[in-house]
Design an enzyme around this catalytic site. Structure first.
Site, mmCIF file in Angstrom:
data_model
loop_
_atom_site.group_PDB
_atom_site.id
_atom_site.type_symbol
_atom_site.label_atom_id
_atom_site.label_comp_id
_atom_site.label_asym_id
_atom_site.label_seq_id
_atom_site.Cartn_x
_atom_site.Cartn_y
_atom_site.Cartn_z
ATOM 1 N N ARG A 55 -16.509 -37.965 0.348
ATOM 2 C CA ARG A 55 -15.664 -39.042 -0.120
ATOM 3 C C ARG A 55 -15.475 -39.669 -1.469
ATOM 4 O O ARG A 55 -15.127 -40.573 -1.836
ATOM 5 C CB ARG A 55 -15.537 -40.300 0.840
ATOM 6 C CG ARG A 55 -15.574 -40.065 2.258
ATOM 7 C CD ARG A 55 -15.042 -40.939 3.135
ATOM 8 N NE ARG A 55 -15.039 -40.582 4.409
ATOM 9 C CZ ARG A 55 -16.123 -40.522 5.318
ATOM 10 N NH1 ARG A 55 -17.223 -40.668 4.746
ATOM 11 N NH2 ARG A 55 -15.847 -39.860 6.623
ATOM 12 N N LYS A 65 -4.415 -37.816 -11.716
ATOM 13 C CA LYS A 65 -3.789 -36.905 -10.622
ATOM 14 C C LYS A 65 -4.541 -35.655 -10.540
ATOM 15 O O LYS A 65 -4.913 -35.010 -11.606
ATOM 16 C CB LYS A 65 -2.323 -36.596 -11.351
ATOM 17 C CG LYS A 65 -1.335 -37.561 -11.034
ATOM 18 C CD LYS A 65 0.082 -36.856 -11.062
ATOM 19 C CE LYS A 65 1.462 -38.024 -11.072
ATOM 20 N NZ LYS A 65 2.446 -37.400 -11.393
ATOM 21 N N GLU A 72 4.781 -31.528 -24.489
ATOM 22 C CA GLU A 72 4.412 -32.907 -23.500
ATOM 23 C C GLU A 72 3.999 -34.109 -24.995
ATOM 24 O O GLU A 72 4.433 -35.015 -24.756
ATOM 25 C CB GLU A 72 2.993 -32.651 -22.781
ATOM 26 C CG GLU A 72 3.029 -31.699 -21.795
ATOM 27 C CD GLU A 72 3.809 -31.957 -20.697
ATOM 28 O OE1 GLU A 72 4.468 -33.276 -20.566
ATOM 29 O OE2 GLU A 72 3.883 -31.146 -19.823
ATOM 30 N N LYS A 88 0.202 -42.877 -22.367
ATOM 31 C CA LYS A 88 -0.180 -42.455 -20.875
ATOM 32 C C LYS A 88 -0.875 -43.540 -20.378
ATOM 33 O O LYS A 88 -0.721 -44.046 -19.221
ATOM 34 C CB LYS A 88 -0.800 -41.114 -20.693
ATOM 35 C CG LYS A 88 -1.053 -40.721 -19.315
ATOM 36 C CD LYS A 88 -0.637 -39.461 -18.970
ATOM 37 C CE LYS A 88 -0.954 -39.170 -17.451
ATOM 38 N NZ LYS A 88 -0.795 -37.878 -16.991
ATOM 39 N N GLU A 104 2.726 -43.714 -9.410
ATOM 40 C CA GLU A 104 4.116 -43.132 -9.621
ATOM 41 C C GLU A 104 5.036 -44.076 -8.499
ATOM 42 O O GLU A 104 5.885 -43.307 -7.906
ATOM 43 C CB GLU A 104 4.101 -41.975 -9.473
ATOM 44 C CG GLU A 104 5.263 -41.269 -10.186
ATOM 45 C CD GLU A 104 5.092 -39.919 -10.446
ATOM 46 O OE1 GLU A 104 4.216 -39.193 -10.786
ATOM 47 O OE2 GLU A 104 6.231 -39.123 -10.140
ATOM 48 N N ARG A 128 5.877 -44.668 -14.091
ATOM 49 C CA ARG A 128 5.213 -43.501 -14.200
ATOM 50 C C ARG A 128 6.244 -42.182 -14.089
ATOM 51 O O ARG A 128 5.703 -41.148 -14.728
ATOM 52 C CB ARG A 128 3.982 -43.235 -13.422
ATOM 53 C CG ARG A 128 3.191 -42.067 -13.411
ATOM 54 C CD ARG A 128 1.811 -42.038 -12.909
ATOM 55 N NE ARG A 128 1.096 -40.889 -13.397
ATOM 56 C CZ ARG A 128 -0.207 -40.917 -13.122
ATOM 57 N NH1 ARG A 128 -0.915 -41.645 -12.551
ATOM 58 N NH2 ARG A 128 -1.047 -39.815 -13.584
ATOM 59 N N ASN A 177 7.967 -37.660 -16.292
ATOM 60 C CA ASN A 177 8.473 -36.414 -15.651
ATOM 61 C C ASN A 177 9.853 -36.097 -16.755
ATOM 62 O O ASN A 177 10.483 -35.241 -16.305
ATOM 63 C CB ASN A 177 8.829 -36.445 -14.507
ATOM 64 C CG ASN A 177 7.565 -36.772 -13.508
ATOM 65 O OD1 ASN A 177 6.629 -36.195 -13.893
ATOM 66 N ND2 ASN A 177 7.813 -37.639 -12.542
ATOM 67 N N HIS A 224 11.018 -32.468 -16.931
ATOM 68 C CA HIS A 224 10.264 -31.948 -16.073
ATOM 69 C C HIS A 224 11.323 -31.263 -14.759
ATOM 70 O O HIS A 224 11.085 -30.559 -13.828
ATOM 71 C CB HIS A 224 9.121 -32.566 -15.395
ATOM 72 C CG HIS A 224 8.030 -32.508 -16.290
ATOM 73 N ND1 HIS A 224 7.985 -33.030 -17.495
ATOM 74 C CD2 HIS A 224 6.930 -32.001 -16.013
ATOM 75 C CE1 HIS A 224 6.868 -33.078 -17.991
ATOM 76 N NE2 HIS A 224 6.052 -32.479 -17.327
ATOM 77 N N HIS A 278 10.805 -27.916 -14.381
ATOM 78 C CA HIS A 278 9.947 -27.051 -13.367
ATOM 79 C C HIS A 278 10.915 -26.130 -12.536
ATOM 80 O O HIS A 278 10.145 -25.343 -12.111
ATOM 81 C CB HIS A 278 9.669 -28.618 -12.300
ATOM 82 C CG HIS A 278 8.287 -29.019 -12.372
ATOM 83 N ND1 HIS A 278 8.106 -30.202 -11.683
ATOM 84 C CD2 HIS A 278 7.347 -28.692 -12.957
ATOM 85 C CE1 HIS A 278 6.745 -30.398 -12.230
ATOM 86 N NE2 HIS A 278 6.279 -29.504 -12.878
ATOM 87 N N HIS A 283 4.325 -23.892 -18.403
ATOM 88 C CA HIS A 283 4.651 -25.257 -18.397
ATOM 89 C C HIS A 283 5.274 -25.787 -19.340
ATOM 90 O O HIS A 283 6.463 -26.237 -19.286
ATOM 91 C CB HIS A 283 3.443 -25.875 -17.650
ATOM 92 C CG HIS A 283 4.029 -27.348 -17.312
ATOM 93 N ND1 HIS A 283 4.758 -27.746 -16.381
ATOM 94 C CD2 HIS A 283 3.531 -28.686 -17.930
ATOM 95 C CE1 HIS A 283 5.014 -28.972 -16.291
ATOM 96 N NE2 HIS A 283 4.110 -29.625 -17.251
#
Ligand code: NAD
Ligand code: GLY
Length: 369
Positions: free
Chosen positions: A131, A153, A195, A237, A247, A251, A255, A258, A262, A275
């Site tokens: 955990r 993330k 980015e 960030k 998010e 947040r 994106n 993206h 994406h 990417h």
């Protein structure tokens, strides 16, 4: 690929303010040599498992190993395959198998040495084993230094979609040796710049201007601009994540580029386009879409396109039908109740999130061809 000789610069530190889960980001040329000191100074001790891949291990494994041993840590390595194919539940499970076999305890440390792929899978394994064990990010690509190593993330891909399995799990510390960028393939460096440009567009018009003024020195990896840009991206960030860790609102601005990006990445099967390359195109196209919806001036689109081009990125959507693009856009994680939500610029340094209507996107697509 050969390492460059050790070079030092002064250390910059950016705090990520998340209450009990706060941590520092240290940025410095030559920092890999001091990893043992950094861990010791933050009160960590014990065994360290270094998750990496063969490319990064060959370049930097021995520096990290010696630095840790000098401070009485007991490092051992776990290698995952290079690239996106490592980001599977299967590989996360193999990391955990080794932690079990080595009888790793809750106070032992998992250290990710590599780019975003290694950071994402190692962080996910660290979050699951007993955990959660202490996790350190040592980021060696530009994408990792300006984005993926910060903010917690972690995760792996599902065969039906990227990053569909994961956890928010913050590291104890993030370390960035800017010298590692010298061995990075140029294509990866340029992809990372997408980015970087994103942060200027979403949050800081002065930073955007800085990029316009210094893009050539940045591409040459000159020490001062590189350190400054990594620091500024981390500050932005960190600020966004501190305000909205999971998010639920702000947040989402990270994106930008993206939604279309994406879609293009998945249509290319994550092979033809990496990417950042897809995000470069996505940002220019989402700015152009915003202009067609009357949300920003044409100057915003021109400046967005010019900086993307000067960084060495493409900005045009490859030949395709609207229906193909729209279908791919609908598979995005950011779709809410069937509506595609897209980050669009209002000005340089200011964005908003809007739902997209198929009709208006189709009209824009037809006009922009
Ligand atoms: P990557 O980790 O695959 O690294 C790119 C390539 O560079 C790899 O071949 C790697 O072995 C190599 N490499 C790494 N460091 C090197 C160095 N210093 N010198 C030479 N080669 C080096 O790719 P990436 O662009 O770093 O990360 C992409 C991944 O990050 C994607 O899986 C993406 O989903 C994820 N990501 C996560 C977040 C997040 O918030 N967690 C954010 C952005 C991206
Ligand atoms: N890379 C987007 C985020 O961390 O939220």
């Amino acid at each position: 690929m050969k390492q460059s000789p050790r070079q030092n610069s002064s250390r910059l530190t950016v705090p990520v303010d998340l209450g009990q889960r706060s941590y520092p980001i240290h940025i410095q040329a030559g920092l890999l040599h001091d990893i043992g000191d950094c861990l010791q100074q933050s009160g960590l001790s014990g065994r360290v498992v270094i998750v990496t891949n063969s490319i990064v291990r060959q370049l930097y494994g021995s520096i990290v190993n010696s630095s840790l041993k000098r401070r009485e840590f007991r490092p051992l390595f776990i290698e995952v395959p290079d690239g996106e194919r490592a980001k599977t539940l299967g590989w996360a499970s193999k990391i955990i198998d080794q932690l079990v076999a080595q009888r790793f305890e809750r106070s032992d440390i998992l250290l990710a040495l590599g780019g975003g792929v290694v950071g994402d899978i190692a962080g996910f394994a660290a979050s699951m084993y007993v955990r959660g064990i202490p996790f350190i990010q040592v980021a060696t690509t530009l994408v990792a230094q300006v984005d993926s190593s910060v903010g917690g993330k972690t995760g792996v891909n599902h065969r039906l979609g990227k990053n569909l399995i994961g956890a928010f799990y913050q590291p104890k510390m993030v370390l960035m040796d800017t010298q590692t960028l010298r061995t990075l393939p140029k294509r990866e460096l340029v992809a990372g710049l997408a980015e970087v440009i994103k942060y200027g567009m979403i949050y800081d018009r002065h930073f955007f201007q800085y990029l316009e003024d210094h893009i050539e020195s940045i591409l040459k990896l000159e020490t001062h601009p590189i350190q400054y840009l990594i620091k500024r991206c981390c500050e932005i960030k960190a600020d966004v994540v501190a305000k909205d860790e999971r998010e639920s609102g702000l947040r989402r601005i990270l994106n930008y580029g993206h939604t279309i990006g994406h879609a293009l990445e998945s249509m290319s099967g994550y092979r033809k386009m990496i990417h950042g390359e897809a995000v470069g195109i996505g940002m220019v196209q989402e700015a152009d879409l915003a202009y067609s919806l009357g949300l920003c001036s044409s100057k915003v689109v021109t400046r967005q396109r010019e900086i993307v081009q000067r960084a060495g990125l493409s900005w045009q959507i490859p030949k395709m039908k609207f229906s193909e693009l729209w279908t791919a856009m609908q598979h995005d994680k950011k779709v809410v109740n069937g509506n595609i939500h897209c980050v669009v610029p209002k000005a340089i340094g200011r964005v908003s999130v809007i739902p997209l209507e198929q009709k208006s996107v189709k009209k824009w697509f037809a006009q922009s061809r």
